[in-house]
Design an enzyme around this catalytic site. Structure first.
Site, mmCIF file in Angstrom:
data_model
loop_
_atom_site.group_PDB
_atom_site.id
_atom_site.type_symbol
_atom_site.label_atom_id
_atom_site.label_comp_id
_atom_site.label_asym_id
_atom_site.label_seq_id
_atom_site.Cartn_x
_atom_site.Cartn_y
_atom_site.Cartn_z
ATOM 1 N N HIS A 53 -3.116 6.534 4.244
ATOM 2 C CA HIS A 53 -1.689 6.689 4.527
ATOM 3 C C HIS A 53 -1.217 8.017 3.952
ATOM 4 O O HIS A 53 -1.612 8.398 2.843
ATOM 5 C CB HIS A 53 -0.871 5.597 3.836
ATOM 6 N N CYS B 99 0.817 -1.222 0.000
ATOM 7 C CA CYS B 99 0.000 0.000 0.000
ATOM 8 C C CYS B 99 0.851 1.273 0.000
ATOM 9 O O CYS B 99 0.561 2.240 -0.716
ATOM 10 C CB CYS B 99 -0.935 -0.003 1.201
#
Lengths: 349, 349
Positions: free
Chosen positions: A250, A134
């Site tokens: 994130h 990710c």
């Protein structure tokens, strides 16, 4: 039967692990992006088998995972652990395109590691395709166009990673622990999924520590950036990966040392026109300054990129910027579904 | 009357702004470190004047701030805004040692900017001394010994800064907003002191944006590192300063490009023996891995330094590490009190 790229609704699509945080988002992305699904099959563990998942493609009863049943699909998304993928992915991929979200096959020479906007062509003719980590996937959305334009000598990254990286359990632990602290029930929250309590804390530790003192999460950024961007094995990339108390986007500070002189306006224009990127960069707006944040990036397909500036560390040969992207979407499910769309485009599906 | 370095309890000590987050900690540090206080005088605004602060040095009634009253002290800590300091600090310093926590005088050539463990001698003979920015002070505790040992070519920093950087109001806003979100009362928390809601978010924006796209907070790290470490004006330092939802310890990822080949063990040993530093670096302890965190650094005088490793970006000529330090202590109050102690040692107080 394989989907033709110009036809619709004739692929049998499998999702393994559809009751987890990533698996749920894979089903959501298939729905929202109108992926040509003829039949959706969902595979799970004994615990979830038999339950019914309501989808745009009809109510789907979760089947107990079985390798040969999964192999009957045209395309199968694995939203499972690396160990599970190692055991089953190759076998399923003999008769089905497998898109694996784990790290199990990312460094195998015969398995492409794909972010469709960057190296989509690498999918062509392949039946087992790895989805990147990710952090790498989110960061490269901003990095890749700039590396292509200005050349790359070095990349440095620090991350601000959400609890969703540890799945639904991670998010639940953050919420429950936060309530323990704010209610005064506990001074320090309980923890189980994270190495230390996450509420109102930061933990510079994601995945296992390696011999070189970096974590595996950090080295994934190094290894995967090189592979996806077709860089040499010694191309310098370093990362510090830090878990912070947010839910599912994130963020990353990124410094790129370049080969050519940088131009901030050219960089911003390039990012604004890059697919999968949303340029969010108006810092001189004193009323409401704009830059990437989890608050705005959560639930969005595009990765927010902003704070683009000439590096104070590398002068005319460096850019610094900030990105924020949904960990479960670009960082996992969306990228996987885009890979499947690429397979449709390539005529492989 | 000035304190002699070998006598006790004969300094008149003033604290301006003692009811704010930093001012309270200044009083706490004076108490805990047994600073030779004969009389403590606390100055405040009309709002706090007349209230009584209980201290180890007796109950102190807050006086309405007055320049000439403050100038009667032997040493006076300013825990006030830059504008307030600009208006009053020079005048008070004519008859009193002034230690200013604001950024007002940090770049004045005649005002030393001091972290006692690094450049304490710069205080000597000075009546106005500037306390560094919290982020710089915390980072340099780890950076300075390593720069001295291995030489410094370049510094890169990304920060994880606590709400306390915006004072007590910042901490209160984080707590109240977090409860709004976890209780379901609001999907997005209210905000006033931060540019955007902080709970479960990160905000890459601290202090005002400059023309070069960096914030003033980020440029403070660049400017102050050069001044405190006696580096040339073009020594390359860059920082991305990010506010995150924690209460009062700042963390930082730091990358140092060195002149000489690095040795991680030598670096760790050096840090372990550096005053003001606590080496917290046992990542191979799988039961309970140890590294700096706000959870453990909060309320501590020493800055935690760990995750020390050879840089994947700079190879043998780079170190990467992680620090966490109490923003109100090393980042403000403790450093100011240590400066005063340095003045005692130097015989100036």
């Amino acid at each position: 039967m394989r989907v033709q790229s110009n036809t619709h609704l004739d692929a049998v699509v499998g999702v393994v692990g559809a009751t987890g945080a990533v698996g749920k988002e894979v089903v959501g992305c298939l729905e929202k992006r109108d992926f040509p699904v003829d039949k959706l099959r969902i595979f799970g563990s004994a615990r979830s088998a038999g339950s019914v998942v309501k989808t745009k493609f009809g109510d789907v009863e979760v089947e107990l995972f079985d390798q040969s049943a999964a192999a009957e699909c045209d395309v199968c998304f694995l939203a499972v652990s690396g160990d599970f993928a190692l055991e089953h992915a190759r076998a399923i991929s003999k008769s089905c395109i497998v898109i694996d979200n784990s790290s199990a096959f990312r460094y195998e020479p015969d398995v492409p590691l794909v972010i469709p906007e960057i190296n989509g062509k690498a999918c062509k003719g392949k039946n087992l395709i790895a989805n990147p980590n990710c952090t790498t996937a989110i960061g490269l959305m901003g990095l890749s166009p700039l590396m292509k334009k200005f050349g790359a000598k070095r990349v440095l990254m620090s991350t601000y990673q959400a609890s969703s990286g540890a799945g639904q359990e991670g998010m639940d632990e953050l919420k429950a622990g936060t309530i323990q602290v704010t209610s005064g029930e506990k001074e320090v929250a309980d923890h189980k999924h994270f190495a230390h309590p996450l509420p109102f804390n930061v933990i510079p530790h994601i995945d296992k520590f390696q011999e070189n003192g970096y974590t595996k999460e950090e080295m994934k950024v190094t290894w995967e950036t090189r592979k996806i961007c077709d860089m040499p094995d010694d191309f310098p990339v370093s990362c510090t990966a830090v878990r912070i108390p947010t839910f599912r986007a994130h963020s990353e500070t990124i410094v790129l040392e370049t080969e050519q002189k940088v131009d901030v306006k050219v960089a911003q224009d390039l990012l604004a026109s890059s697919p999968g990127v949303k340029l969010v960069d108006d810092v001189q707006n004193t009323e409401s300054p704009q830059y990437p944040m989890p608050l705005t990036a959560t639930g969005q397909y595009d990765v927010e990129v902003g704070r683009v500036r000439r590096s104070e560390a590398f002068g005319d040969y460096g850019l610094e910027f900030f990105v924020s992207g949904d960990q479960l979407l670009r960082g996992a499910a969306l990228n996987a579904v885009l890979v499947a769309e690429e397979c449709v485009k390539n005529g492989d599906l």
